[in-house]
Motif scaffolding. Structure first.
Motif, PDB file in Angstrom:
ATOM      1  N   UNK A   1       0.856  -1.187   0.000  1.00  0.00           N
ATOM      2  CA  UNK A   1       0.000   0.000   0.000  1.00  0.00           C
ATOM      3  C   UNK A   1       0.895   1.242   0.000  1.00  0.00           C
ATOM      4  N   UNK A   2       0.529   2.254  -0.783  1.00  0.00           N
ATOM      5  CA  UNK A   2       1.426   3.404  -0.915  1.00  0.00           C
ATOM      6  C   UNK A   2       0.652   4.676  -1.224  1.00  0.00           C
ATOM      7  N   UNK A   3       1.348   5.800  -1.071  1.00  0.00           N
ATOM      8  CA  UNK A   3       0.882   7.115  -1.511  1.00  0.00           C
ATOM      9  C   UNK A   3       2.043   7.786  -2.229  1.00  0.00           C
ATOM     10  N   UNK A   4       1.771   8.330  -3.403  1.00  0.00           N
ATOM     11  CA  UNK A   4       2.808   9.039  -4.161  1.00  0.00           C
ATOM     12  C   UNK A   4       2.216  10.315  -4.757  1.00  0.00           C
ATOM     13  N   UNK A   5       3.091  11.237  -5.156  1.00  0.00           N
ATOM     14  CA  UNK A   5       2.653  12.501  -5.753  1.00  0.00           C
ATOM     15  C   UNK A   5       3.136  12.568  -7.192  1.00  0.00           C
ATOM     16  N   UNK A   6       2.232  12.976  -8.073  1.00  0.00           N
ATOM     17  CA  UNK A   6       2.530  13.010  -9.498  1.00  0.00           C
ATOM     18  C   UNK A   6       3.552  14.107  -9.798  1.00  0.00           C
ATOM     19  N   UNK A   7       4.585  13.726 -10.563  1.00  0.00           N
ATOM     20  CA  UNK A   7       5.604  14.658 -11.028  1.00  0.00           C
ATOM     21  C   UNK A   7       5.912  14.309 -12.483  1.00  0.00           C
TER      22      UNK A   7
ATOM     23  N   UNK B   1      -2.404   3.662  -3.922  1.00  0.00           N
ATOM     24  CA  UNK B   1      -2.530   2.426  -4.675  1.00  0.00           C
ATOM     25  C   UNK B   1      -2.072   1.212  -3.909  1.00  0.00           C
ATOM     26  N   UNK B   2      -2.313   0.063  -4.529  1.00  0.00           N
ATOM     27  CA  UNK B   2      -1.873  -1.230  -4.015  1.00  0.00           C
ATOM     28  C   UNK B   2      -0.985  -1.861  -5.083  1.00  0.00           C
ATOM     29  N   UNK B   3       0.229  -2.220  -4.714  1.00  0.00           N
ATOM     30  CA  UNK B   3       1.192  -2.755  -5.676  1.00  0.00           C
ATOM     31  C   UNK B   3       2.265  -1.731  -5.988  1.00  0.00           C
TER      32      UNK B   3
ATOM     33  N   UNK C   1       3.391  -0.485 -12.736  1.00  0.00           N
ATOM     34  CA  UNK C   1       3.851  -1.849 -12.995  1.00  0.00           C
ATOM     35  C   UNK C   1       2.727  -2.851 -12.767  1.00  0.00           C
ATOM     36  N   UNK C   2       2.219  -2.897 -11.570  1.00  0.00           N
ATOM     37  CA  UNK C   2       1.137  -3.835 -11.262  1.00  0.00           C
ATOM     38  C   UNK C   2       0.227  -3.229 -10.206  1.00  0.00           C
ATOM     39  N   UNK C   3      -0.839  -3.894  -9.931  1.00  0.00           N
ATOM     40  CA  UNK C   3      -1.767  -3.426  -8.921  1.00  0.00           C
ATOM     41  C   UNK C   3      -2.757  -2.427  -9.469  1.00  0.00           C
ATOM     42  N   UNK C   4      -3.216  -1.580  -8.580  1.00  0.00           N
ATOM     43  CA  UNK C   4      -4.266  -0.623  -8.918  1.00  0.00           C
ATOM     44  C   UNK C   4      -4.036   0.662  -8.133  1.00  0.00           C
TER      45      UNK C   4
END
Length: 679
Positions: free
Chosen positions: A196-202, A255-257, A261-264
């Protein structure tokens, strides 16, 4: 010629070198500027321009299908003017934006019956609903507040497609400056064990901020203020980000993954706006080791059901330390307390007895009004606490106890107080300069001390007590003191007031008898020596034995000397033998014979007037002479010469008797009375 040629060559080479030097200088300047630029992070160094210029926020992109419908939600600041002002939806046409519909009831031609604009001031947004979509509806629009062209608007792109598959639009978040952003992401049970993660679009990529696998992945700009927590529902997790700033606006993905690459994943669009009424809380708290730290949390007093928790942050969870239900983590008992301040809608949390392990990030968490959740970092610096005093005090039941707290001149004008700590809070005892009966805090401004006094301490008084300062209703530094109270009489033999006596053992004195109960108020140690009497009595008893051993012979010697002296005096008295002269007896010393004439004269005078009573008597009886006694007296009368001769003879006999008796004993008295025929 040669000179000119040399000059020309030199000039030409100088001209040719200038462009090269300029390029070098430009390259160096560019490298220098690159060095000054900070390292890349998930935070944009400048907030979006629209964030600053316009507080209205809506979706960047909206998707619909032909014949279907779409709803556009636009947010605006909840000011009184904005709530009552006109809301509109317009379509861009060149430099103009032509109104399509508004809250005044206006609807342009071609949209009648299939468009509406509804205001929800309590929710701080208004919504535009469009139905019966056609390809001609696709285009660029604006949702705004007030009149067109005021700048209080947000640009929205509407896409209408033929296919049934419509891309998922970003979820919108309208977040106040300095508040907390909360979001829940759910991807289904099949993603339960995915990262499980959180990222910011760049650009085309997404910079990782936090995940539930590695702590080190947390971006430095978000460390301590972002939290990822797994939810009970499989495949779901929540994100909380505190102290939101202008630079936190932008597009995120949870997202998850692995992204790309993979996940959603899911797109999150965060907009920051300023609310002048929202308070700015401290993001950093600095304190000294051994001292205390004060944290401020926001809360709504009217929300009585709200749970308020103060916790220590970790990347994937938080550790609850204290809450408003009376819970306190066991290792923090006596160290942490929560104070509610309804007037300014804050909760003050104080942590004292600070140590290195306390450094880190702390969160104020609530189950209502999640935007009011805050975080702060605790840093420790070198130095000493300003409030000083004895941190641990022991006392016995019934004794008087004073808890003392000294403060510096810097706190002279502050309000001082003592309070008794409990898991539910700290009961205040404000300090005063006038002493009153019972446990009360008094302030001595002359030597800058605050004293909490107990005239007669009880076991119920045991516990933690805090000394602290306040100013303008805000809590400052505190100092914690632990009071221990023991029952009276326990372990009396270990009292520092009792003396250690070298009592004789039963082996040395088999006939030793233990003393019975002593007077009330005394206490006995195991040796049987009464220690509650006069201090040092046991030492005196031991010393008296020694003194008797030393002074005994001396006293005996003195007794002998006194006895000898008495014997000598007695012998002197014996040597002054009792002499009978006629019917009279008297004690005669050697000095009585210095003048024989004086003696005979006085004696003759006494004979005429008195007679001695029985031997040993102390009375003299005066009698009257009869003719018969006068005749006898005349007949027995001697001349002065005869009396002198008799007295001298008696002296010689007495001296001889003393010489013969010596020191061996008393010589018998000699009867030197005249013959009977002379009486």
């Amino acid at each position: 010629m040669g000179w000119n040629g040399g000059f020309s060559t030199s000039y030409c080479s100088k001209q040719n070198s200038q462009p090269g030097n300029a390029r070098k200088m430009a390259l160096l300047a560019f490298i220098f500027l690159l060095a000054l630029l900070p390292a890349g992070s998930a935070k944009s160094r400048h907030p979006p321009k629209a964030t600053i210029l316009s507080p209205v926020f809506g979706p960047r992109q909206v998707y619909g299908v032909v014949g279907g419908s779409v709803t556009v939600k636009c947010f605006y600041p909840p000011t009184s003017v904005n709530r009552h002002d006109r809301k509109y939806w317009c379509r861009q046409s060149g430099r103009r934006c032509v109104t399509v519909a508004s809250t005044t009831g206006y609807v342009s031609s071609g949209y009648e019956g299939r468009i509406s604009v509804t205001d929800y001031p309590e929710a701080e947004n208004f919504q535009i609903s469009i139905s019966s979509l056609s390809p001609t509806d696709a285009g660029t629009y604006e949702c705004g507040v007030g009149d067109n062209g005021r700048g209080l608007s947000y640009k929205v792109t509407l896409s209408v497609s033929q296919g049934p598959d419509v891309p998922e639009a970003a979820e919108l978040f309208y977040v106040k400056l300095h508040s907390t952003w909360t979001v829940t992401c759910s991807f289904g049970e099949e993603f339960t064990y995915f990262r499980k993660y959180l990222c910011k679009m760049e650009g085309e990529g997404c910079h990782d901020i936090i995940d539930n696998i590695e702590d080190d992945v947390i971006d430095a700009d978000y460390r301590g203020r972002v939290l990822l927590s797994l939810e009970r529902s499989p495949g779901s997790f929540s994100i909380m980000m505190t102290q939101m700033d202008w630079e936190d606006a932008g597009l995120y993905r949870c997202g998850a993954g692995e992204y790309g690459k993979n996940g959603k994943s899911k797109e999150l669009d965060v907009f920051i706006y300023e609310d002048k009424n929202f308070p700015l809380m401290k993001s950093t708290v600095t304190a000294t080791e051994g001292g205390s730290a004060t944290f401020e949390c926001l809360y709504e007093p009217l929300k009585k059901s709200s749970t308020r928790v103060w916790a220590k942050w970790k990347s994937d969870k938080y550790t609850r330390i204290i809450d408003n239900t009376g819970y306190v983590k066991p290792q923090y008992e006596g160290r942490v307390a929560m104070f509610e301040n309804p007037n300014n809608r804050t909760v003050t949390v104080i942590l004292n007895q600070l140590n290195e392990a306390d450094k880190g990030y702390y969160w104020c968490i609530t189950n209502e009004l999640k935007e009011q959740q805050t975080s702060a970092e605790l840093k420790l610096t070198e130095g000493k606490p300003q409030l000083t005093g004895q941190k641990e005090v022991e006392a016995r039941v019934g004794s008087r106890v004073d808890l003392t707290c000294s403060y510096p001149c810097a706190y002279y004008s502050y309000e001082k107080y003592w309070c008794k700590w409990s898991p539910s809070g700290c009961s205040m005892m404000p300090a005063s300069d006038v002493r009153q009966p019972g446990p009360e805090a008094t302030c001595n401004t002359s030597n800058r001390t605050v004293i909490l006094s107990f005239d007669s301490v009880t076991e119920e008084d045991a516990g933690w007590y805090w000394c602290g300062v306040k100013r303008n209703g805000l809590f400052g530094e505190t100092m914690a003191v632990k009071l221990s109270v023991t029952a009276a009489g326990n372990d009396a033999k270990h009292s520092p007031e009792l003396l250690d006596v070298d009592a004789p053992s039963h082996a040395e004195f088999p006939n030793h008898v233990e003393p019975g109960p002593g007077p009330r108020g005394g206490a006995y140690s195991d040796s049987g020596v009464r220690s509650g009497a006069a201090p040092g009595s046991s030492d005196q008893g031991h010393g008296s034995n020694t003194l008797a051993l030393v002074l005994g012979p001396i006293a005996a010697l003195l007794l002998i000397v006194v006895t000898a002296f008495a014997v000598v005096k007695y012998r002197q008295m014996k040597r002054s033998d009792l002499v009978s002269i006629g019917s009279y007896r008297t004690n005669i010393s050697m000095s009585d014979f210095e003048s024989v004439k004086d003696y005979s004269a006085s004696n003759s005078a006494c004979v005429k007037e008195s007679q001695e009573t029985a031997i040993g008597g102390d009375e003299f009886v005066t009698t009257t002479d009869t003719p018969e006694s006068a005749a006898e007296a005349k007949k027995a009368k001697r001349s002065s010469k005869e009396d002198a001769d008799l007295a001298y003879s008696t002296f010689l006999l007495t001296s001889g008797s003393i010489a013969q008796g010596g020191s061996g004993g008393d010589s018998p008295a000699l009867d030197v009375s005249p013959p009977q025929d002379q009486v």
